[in-house]
Design an enzyme around this catalytic site. Structure first.
Site, PDB file in Angstrom:
ATOM      1  N   ASP A 132      10.374   5.460 -10.023  1.00  0.00           N
ATOM      2  CA  ASP A 132       9.991   6.144 -11.266  1.00  0.00           C
ATOM      3  C   ASP A 132      10.831   7.393 -11.515  1.00  0.00           C
ATOM      4  O   ASP A 132      11.186   7.697 -12.659  1.00  0.00           O
ATOM      5  CB  ASP A 132       8.509   6.517 -11.227  1.00  0.00           C
ATOM      6  CG  ASP A 132       7.598   5.308 -11.415  1.00  0.00           C
ATOM      7  OD1 ASP A 132       8.078   4.278 -11.934  1.00  0.00           O
ATOM      8  OD2 ASP A 132       6.411   5.396 -11.038  1.00  0.00           O
ATOM      9  N   LYS A 155      -0.722  -4.296  -3.150  1.00  0.00           N
ATOM     10  CA  LYS A 155      -1.988  -3.671  -2.731  1.00  0.00           C
ATOM     11  C   LYS A 155      -2.023  -2.251  -3.278  1.00  0.00           C
ATOM     12  O   LYS A 155      -1.381  -1.349  -2.744  1.00  0.00           O
ATOM     13  CB  LYS A 155      -2.133  -3.649  -1.216  1.00  0.00           C
ATOM     14  CG  LYS A 155      -3.446  -3.004  -0.760  1.00  0.00           C
ATOM     15  CD  LYS A 155      -3.516  -2.875   0.746  1.00  0.00           C
ATOM     16  CE  LYS A 155      -4.810  -2.175   1.180  1.00  0.00           C
ATOM     17  NZ  LYS A 155      -4.861  -0.751   0.754  1.00  0.00           N
ATOM     18  N   SER A 169       0.820  -1.209   0.000  1.00  0.00           N
ATOM     19  CA  SER A 169       0.000   0.000   0.000  1.00  0.00           C
ATOM     20  C   SER A 169       0.857   1.263   0.000  1.00  0.00           C
ATOM     21  O   SER A 169       1.510   1.576  -0.991  1.00  0.00           O
ATOM     22  CB  SER A 169      -0.951  -0.052   1.198  1.00  0.00           C
ATOM     23  OG  SER A 169      -1.963   0.906   1.089  1.00  0.00           O
TER      24      SER A 169
END
Length: 674
Positions: free
Chosen positions: A495, A509, A484
Site C-alpha cells: 500500500d 486470513k 495473517s
C-alpha cells in the site's frame, strides 16, 4: 503375528445399539466378527470439570466472537455434522442408521449443556467400537495374504468421501474396507515393494491406528467436540487444552525448558529423531539420533518409569521440566545389537532456543553485466514473540522484529544493494510484531486497522521516532501459506509503495484471535478483523502480488477460501496515508523483464508443463484394476521424468529454488532501474 480368533459379537452390539435406539436386525452381519475389538474397547467418560469449561466456552462464543450466531435447530445440525466429519471423515466406521439416530438429538447449547456433552461422548464411544472393527478387519485380511484381492477386477474407489454416504449395512461397509485395503496394496505394489514388505508396512500402519485409538483420552474427545462447535464460528476459533496451549507458547517464544531432543513414536518405542544444536542433549554427547527411550526417571534417584508403548505426548511431558533439574533416560543406543543392551544417562534440563525457527539471514553476490550486486536475504518462518517475558516487563524478550532489526543492521555494515524478505510459508503470529516489523521499513504511518466485535475500529501505527532501519530496494516473497501477520506486513509494504511483492496470492486470513483463559486451557477466539490502510481486508482474498509466479495449486481452492465457515471479504474506510512512491510504472517494466526470463527458464517451463498436466489429470475416482493403474502410474512417472529432466541441474540455494533465483533477478532490475 498369530492368526486372530473370530467369533460373533452380535450379542454385545445388540445391547449397545438398543441403548442408542437401533434395531437388532440392522446390525446382524453374515460374517463372523473378531474377538479382538471388544478386548481393546475402553469406554471414555467426561471429566466433571469439563462440564464447567464447556459452559464457559459457549458463553464466550456468544458474548465475544466477531460473528453473532443464532443457536437454533440448524446450528445444532451443523454441530453434529462437523463432529461426525472430524470422527469419521472417510465414512468407514459408522453406518447410515447410526447417523440417522444421531440426527434425532438436538444440541441445545443453552440450558442443558451437560446433556449435549454426554451425548457427544456416547457418539465417540460408538465410533471407537466401529473403528476397532475396521482395524481388525484389515489386520485379519492382511494375515490371510493378498490372493483374495483379485487385482484384475475392473472396479473403482471414490477418494473424495464427501461424494459418498455412510454404508447402509455390514456388507456394504466391508466392501468399502476391501476397496481401501486393495488401494493401499496397489500403491505400495506399484512402487516396487514386495508382498512381504507391503504386509509388514500395512500391519504396522493399522497397529499404529489401534495404538492411537487406545491412547485417545477424555480430554481429546472433549477437544474434538468443543472444536466442532468453534469451527462453525470461523476456522481459527479453537479450544486449546493445557498441552496444546503449552505447545503454542513454545512456538511463539521459540524456546522451551527441557533437553532439546526431537522425538517420534516408532513401533512402540520413543525414538530420538534429532538433537537441537547447543541443547543439553546435544552437549551431553551421550544421546544420538536413532537412540530409543525405554524409561524416564525424575531427578538423580527417581524411579525409572517404563515408557515402551506409552503415548508420546506423555513421554514428552516427562522429559520436559524445570530449568536445572535432572531427568534420567534409559535408552537402547542406536548401535546396540539387541533390545536388551540399555544404558541410563542423566541430563540437566535448561532453556532450549529453537534457533532454526527464528529469522535467518544470508547474502548473495550476483554478477550481472560486469557488476557485482550484493543482495541480503531474510527468511522469516513466523511472527514469534515471547509473550511471557514481555508481560513480565523483561527488556530483553525475544521477537521477530528485534531479530530482523539486528540482521538489517548487519546488512548495512555489509553495504548490501537490496533486501529480499522471504515470508513464504509464514503462517503469522503476533499482530504487534507485524506492526513492529513494518516499522523497520516505514516511518510515521498507519500499518493496519482492526475492527472489533463491537464494531470499534482501532488503528495500529509505527513508532513516532521516524527513523527507519532500512530504506533501500525491498522485495517480499509470498505464497499461499503466507497468512495473517504476514499479510499485514505485505499489505502495508504494498500500500505504501515501499517495496515489490512477488509470488502467489497469500492465504487470506484477515482475522484477529485473542487467548481467553478458562478453568483449564484457553479459548482462542476470533474477536476482530484487520484491514489494510487502503481499507481493504485481506480476509478471504489475501494479498495479490505485484508480480505473480506460477503456482502448482492454481485453479484449486486453497487458503482461507477453501475453509468452511470462513468470514467474507469486505472493506472499511481507508486511513489517511501517503505512498512513498508510485511503483506502477516500475512494476510494469519488472513484469516484462521477468516474463522474458521465465519464458526461457528451464525450471519455469517445466513447472508450467506440470501445472497443465495436473489440471487435466485430477480425478477423485481411481481405478483398482492393476493393469489400468499400472498404465496410469507409468504415464505419470514418464511425465514426472520429463519435468525433472528439463529442470536446471545447478547447485546453490537460489539455483535449487527458481522462485528465489528469479526474485534476485527482479530486485537487481529494481536497483538498475532506480
Amino acid at each position: 503375528m498369530r492368526k486372530l480368533l473370530r467369533f460373533s459379537l452380535v450379542g454385545f452390539f445388540v445391547c449397545f445399539f438398543i441403548f442408542l435406539g437401533c434395531k437388532e436386525d440392522e446390525i446382524v452381519s453374515s460374517q463372523k466378527e473378531d474377538i479382538a475389538p471388544i478386548l481393546y474397547y475402553t469406554q471414555v467418560s467426561i471429566k466433571k470439570e469439563n462440564y464447567r469449561i464447556f459452559k464457559e466456552i459457549i458463553e464466550s462464543l456468544n458474548d465475544y466472537h466477531y460473528v453473532k450466531k443464532e443457536i437454533n435447530e440448524n446450528f445444532s445440525k451443523d454441530v453434529l455434522e462437523e463432529y461426525l466429519k472430524g470422527l469419521d471423515f472417510s465414512k468407514t466406521s459408522f453406518f447410515s442408521f447410526d447417523i440417522a439416530e444421531f440426527r434425532k438429538h438436538n444440541f441445545s447449547l443453552k440450558k442443558d449443556t451437560d446433556n449435549d456433552v454426554d451425548y457427544a461422548y456416547q457418539i465417540y464411544n460408538l465410533f471407537q467400537l466401529r473403528k476397532l472393527e475396521r482395524i481388525f478387519y484389515a489386520l485379519n485380511r492382511l494375515e490371510d495374504g493378498f490372493a483374495q484381492l483379485d487385482l484384475e477386477t475392473d472396479e473403482q474407489l471414490e477418494t473424495d468421501f464427501s461424494k459418498i454416504d455412510w454404508p447402509a449395512g455390514e456388507l456394504e461397509r466391508r466392501e468399502l474396507w476391501r476397496k481401501i485395503l486393495k488401494n493401499e496394496y496397489l500403491q505400495l505394489h506399484l512402487s516396487g515393494k514386495t508382498d512381504d514388505e507391503i504386509k509388514r508396512r500395512l500391519i504396522r500402519k493399522y497397529q499404529n491406528e489401534l495404538k492411537r485409538l487406545k491412547q485417545t483420552t477424555s480430554d481429546d474427545v472433549f477437544s474434538m467436540f468443543t472444536n466442532s462447535i468453534c469451527a462453525l464460528y470461523d476456522p481459527h476459533t479453537q479450544y486449546m487444552s493445557p498441552m496444546v496451549k503449552e505447545n503454542f507458547d513454545i512456538s511463539m517464544k521459540l524456546s522451551l525448558c527441557g533437553i532439546g531432543a526431537i522425538l517420534k513414536d516408532e513401533d512402540g518405542y520413543i525414538e530420538i529423531v534429532s538433537l537441537i544444536p547447543d541443547s543439553p542433549a546435544d552437549k551431553s554427547k551421550e544421546l544420538f539420533p536413532g537412540d530409543r527411550i525405554v524409561g524416564v526417571g525424575q531427578g538423580e534417584k527417581g524411579e525409572i518409569v517404563n515408557v515402551v508403548e506409552a503415548d508420546i505426548r506423555d513421554v514428552v511431558q516427562m522429559v520436559k521440566g524445570e530449568k536445572d533439574t535432572v531427568v534420567r533416560l534409559e535408552i537402547i543406543p542406536v548401535k546396540s545389537k539387541n533390545n536388551q543392551q540399555t544404558k541410563i544417562i542423566s541430563i540437566k534440563r535448561d532453556e532450549v532456543q529453537l534457533k532454526e525457527q527464528a529469522a535467518q539471514k544470508s547474502i548473495k553476490i550476483i554478477k550481472q553485466n560486469g557488476k557485482d550486486y550484493k543482495i541480503g536475504i531474510i527468511t522469516i518462518p513466523s511472527f514469534y514473540m515471547d509473550f511471557n517475558a514481555y508481560t513480565k516487563g523483561e527488556s530483553d524478550y525475544r521477537s521477530v522484529s528485534r531479530d530482523v532489526k539486528e540482521i538489517l543492521e548487519d546488512f548495512q555494515k555489509e553495504n548490501i544493494d537490496g533486501v529480499i524478505v522471504d515470508i513464504r510459508g509464514n503462517g503469522g503470529g503476533a499482530l504487534n510484531e507485524a506492526v513492529d516489523l513494518t516499522d523497520l521499513f516505514i516511518a510515521n504511518g498507519s500499518v493496519v486497522q482492526v475492527k472489533m466485535f463491537n464494531h470499534d475500529v482501532k488503528c495500529f501505527k509505527t513508532s513516532d521516532v521516524g527513523n527507519i532501519i532500512y530504506g533501500g530496494p525491498l522485495l517480499l516473497m509470498v505464497d499461499v501459506d503466507s497468512a495473517s501477520a504476514s499479510e499485514i506486513f505485505a499489505g502495508a509494504i504494498q500500500d505504501y509503495g515501499r517495496g515489490i511483492i512477488v509470488g502467489s496470492s497469500t492465504f487470506g486470513k484477515g482475522t484477529v484471535q485473542e487467548l481467553s483463559p478458562l478453568i483449564q486451557g484457553v479459548l482462542k477466539i476470533t474477536i476482530a478483523k484487520f484491514y489494510r490502510v487502503s481499507g481493504e481486508s485481506t480476509q478471504y482474498k489475501g494479498v495479490i502480488p505485484d508480480i505473480e509466479f506460477p503456482n502448482i495449486f492454481q485453479g484449486s481452492e486453497m487458503g482461507e477460501k477453501s475453509l468452511p465457515y470462513a468470514l467474507p471479504y469486505d472493506t472499511i474506510k481507508p486511513t489517511d496515508f501517503k505512498k512513498y512512491t508510485d511503483l506502477s510504472s516500475l512494476i510494469s517494466n519488472l513484469k516484462e523483464y521477468s516474463r522474458k526470463r521465465t519464458e526461457t527458464d528451464a525450471d519455469f517451463i517445466a513447472l508450467d508443463k506440470e501445472i497443465k498436466h495436473l489440471d487435466k489429470s485430477q480425478s477423485t475416482l481411481i481405478s483398482l484394476k492393476e493393469s489400468t493403474r499400472k498404465a496410469e502410474v507409468g504415464a505419470d512417472q514418464a511425465k514426472k521424468s520429463e519435468f525433472d529432466g528439463s529442470k536446471q541441474e545447478e547447485s546453490g540455494q537460489e539455483k535449487k529454488d527458481p522462485f528465489l533465483r528469479e526474485s534476485i533477478n527482479i530486485i537487481i532490475d529494481m536497483i538498475i532501474s532506480k
